[in-house]
Enzyme design. Structure first.
Site, PDB file in Angstrom:
ATOM      1  N   GLN A  47      19.539  13.632  11.471  1.00 21.72           N
ATOM      2  CA  GLN A  47      18.110  13.427  11.253  1.00 21.72           C
ATOM      3  C   GLN A  47      17.426  12.590  12.331  1.00 21.72           C
ATOM      4  O   GLN A  47      16.283  12.164  12.157  1.00 21.72           O
ATOM      5  CB  GLN A  47      17.845  12.822   9.851  1.00 21.72           C
ATOM      6  N   GLU A  48      18.133  12.315  13.434  1.00 21.26           N
ATOM      7  CA  GLU A  48      17.435  11.721  14.570  1.00 21.26           C
ATOM      8  C   GLU A  48      16.413  12.721  15.099  1.00 21.26           C
ATOM      9  O   GLU A  48      16.654  13.926  15.116  1.00 21.26           O
ATOM     10  CB  GLU A  48      18.417  11.372  15.689  1.00 21.26           C
ATOM     11  N   ARG A 105      -2.292   0.508   3.530  1.00 22.49           N
ATOM     12  CA  ARG A 105      -2.490  -0.290   2.300  1.00 22.49           C
ATOM     13  C   ARG A 105      -1.738  -1.608   2.351  1.00 22.49           C
ATOM     14  O   ARG A 105      -1.989  -2.496   1.521  1.00 22.49           O
ATOM     15  CB  ARG A 105      -2.057   0.542   1.080  1.00 22.49           C
ATOM     16  N   HIS A 139      -8.037   2.362   5.556  1.00 27.68           N
ATOM     17  CA  HIS A 139      -8.080   1.745   4.228  1.00 27.68           C
ATOM     18  C   HIS A 139      -8.816   0.412   4.258  1.00 27.68           C
ATOM     19  O   HIS A 139      -9.520   0.059   3.308  1.00 27.68           O
ATOM     20  CB  HIS A 139      -6.659   1.551   3.691  1.00 27.68           C
ATOM     21  N   LYS A 204     -11.346  -2.661 -12.476  1.00 28.10           N
ATOM     22  CA  LYS A 204     -10.031  -2.473 -13.099  1.00 28.10           C
ATOM     23  C   LYS A 204      -9.194  -3.730 -12.927  1.00 28.10           C
ATOM     24  O   LYS A 204      -9.254  -4.404 -11.906  1.00 28.10           O
ATOM     25  CB  LYS A 204      -9.305  -1.258 -12.511  1.00 28.10           C
ATOM     26  N   ARG A 206      -5.162  -5.076 -13.374  1.00 26.43           N
ATOM     27  CA  ARG A 206      -3.784  -4.613 -13.502  1.00 26.43           C
ATOM     28  C   ARG A 206      -2.917  -5.663 -14.193  1.00 26.43           C
ATOM     29  O   ARG A 206      -2.985  -6.847 -13.864  1.00 26.43           O
ATOM     30  CB  ARG A 206      -3.193  -4.302 -12.124  1.00 26.43           C
ATOM     31  N   THR A 235      -1.281   8.829  -6.769  1.00 29.25           N
ATOM     32  CA  THR A 235      -0.809   9.464  -8.009  1.00 29.25           C
ATOM     33  C   THR A 235      -1.972   9.903  -8.891  1.00 29.25           C
ATOM     34  O   THR A 235      -1.755  10.548  -9.916  1.00 29.25           O
ATOM     35  CB  THR A 235       0.088   8.505  -8.807  1.00 29.25           C
ATOM     36  N   ALA A 236      -3.205   9.547  -8.510  1.00 30.86           N
ATOM     37  CA  ALA A 236      -4.442   9.931  -9.206  1.00 30.86           C
ATOM     38  C   ALA A 236      -4.589   9.277 -10.571  1.00 30.86           C
ATOM     39  O   ALA A 236      -5.468   9.664 -11.340  1.00 30.86           O
ATOM     40  CB  ALA A 236      -4.561  11.451  -9.328  1.00 30.86           C
ATOM     41  N   GLY A 237      -3.756   8.283 -10.887  1.00 25.22           N
ATOM     42  CA  GLY A 237      -3.860   7.612 -12.182  1.00 25.22           C
ATOM     43  C   GLY A 237      -5.188   6.898 -12.366  1.00 25.22           C
ATOM     44  O   GLY A 237      -5.876   7.079 -13.390  1.00 25.22           O
TER      45      GLY A 237
END
Length: 339
Positions: A47-48, A105, A139, A204, A206, A235-237
């Site tokens: 996988q190099e 992020r 971002h 929101k 958390r 993940t669209a949560g």
């Protein structure tokens, strides 16, 4: 006397359809054939990553088109190794065109003993020999300051404004742009100002990373067409929960405009079964077949904007002119008609 170089495009494996679309658009703008530089970017058995450029690039103005999207580590290494290959082949200038900048992020230390990975990636790209970066909707704006080389950060808001005025012609007075969190207010406010509508915020909180404990709407959304705007859908949560909350608060329709459709894990199924009437993504990340097949997801192209930005960089003219919808409308050649 300086040698007049031509802009030459080369692409990694992360988003070949976008790279080819950019080449087609540049050919259309210039009236001459523009093809991707022939190269192979492949992997050995362990996988190099191995890169070989088949064309002469000595003294050329090179643009590497490569989103550092999933698999982020592989696509980032492809970008770095391609840069090294071009640098050792005496390319005059290397611009990394990174429609989606991975690791963005991780732009600050949220708690003790954690990295600032976005800064590390910036250091890697600069050390590899990249002279300039062209990207879309970072971002966090401060990431531009992580680089000691020029960074041109394009914005999706002008494209979104054109799309909204086209698809919601005559209904923009009924619309409210919604930020899905407090951190995205500036982005949402910019779009709201462009289309001349109100602004709301979903606050929101958390309980722990990845788990939302509470969501509250700040602003009046009753009987409004709500448009959620954000830079990343992973993940669209959060997106789906925000759509549910806005509907409960009386919104008559909920749509979403997201720049980067990471769409990992259960994201597509969540969107398919959600209150979202439509989710609009750009093609900064190559959409999977599941994303393409989802009935309430639509893709808007970025190739016209990137093609013009590359030509502006090559010509030494302004890139910031592309921040305005009036500048983009002719580039999109009637795809969107202003109301």
């Amino acid at each position: 006397m300086p040698v007049q170089t031509e802009p030459k495009l080369i692409a990694g494996n992360s988003n070949l359809p976008l790279a080819k679309a950019v080449a087609r658009r540049m050919a259309l703008h210039r009236g001459v054939a523009v093809d991707l530089v022939k190269a192979r970017v492949e992997r050995f058995n362990d996988q190099e990553i191995f890169v070989e450029v088949y064309e002469n690039v000595r003294g050329e103005d090179m643009f590497i088109i490569q989103s550092t999207s999933n698999p982020a580590n592989d696509t980032l290494m492809e970008l770095l190794i391609m840069t090294d290959a071009l640098r050792r082949s005496s390319a005059h200038r290397i611009t990394a065109v990174v429609p989606y900048f991975g690791y963005a992020r991780q732009d600050r230390r949220a708690k003790a003993r954690t990295p600032i990975s976005a800064k590390l990636v910036a250091n890697l790209m600069t050390t590899a020999g990249i002279d300039r970066v062209l990207t879309l909707d970072l971002h966090a704006a401060q990431i531009q300051g992580f680089f000691d080389i020029p960074v041109d950060n394009l914005y999706a808001a002008p494209i979104f404004a054109l799309d909204i005025e086209h698809h919601f012609n005559g209904r923009t007075q009924e619309m409210t742009v919604v930020s899905p969190d407090v951190g995205g207010v500036a982005r949402a406010r910019e779009l709201a100002q462009r289309i001349g509508c109100g602004l709301a915020i979903v606050d929101k909180r958390r309980a722990r990373p990845g788990e939302i404990a509470e969501m509250t709407v700040i602003g009046d959304v009753k009987d409004q067409i709500c448009v959620i705007v954000d830079d990343i859908a992973d993940t669209a949560g959060t997106l789906v929960k925000a759509a549910e909350l806005l509907t409960e608060q009386g919104a008559k329709e909920v749509h979403a405009y997201i720049t980067h459709g990471v769409m990992s894990g259960p994201a597509v199924e969540r969107v398919k079964g959600s209150r979202l009437k439509s989710l609009v993504l750009t093609d900064s990340i190559e959409p999977t077949q599941a994303v393409k097949d989802c009935p309430n997801i639509r893709i808007v192209p970025t190739a016209p904007m990137f093609a013009q930005a590359i030509l502006n960089i090559w010509n030494g003219t302004s890139v910031s002119s592309l921040f305005e919808a009036d500048s983009l409308a002719p580039i999109y050649e009637g795809m969107y008609t202003r109301a």
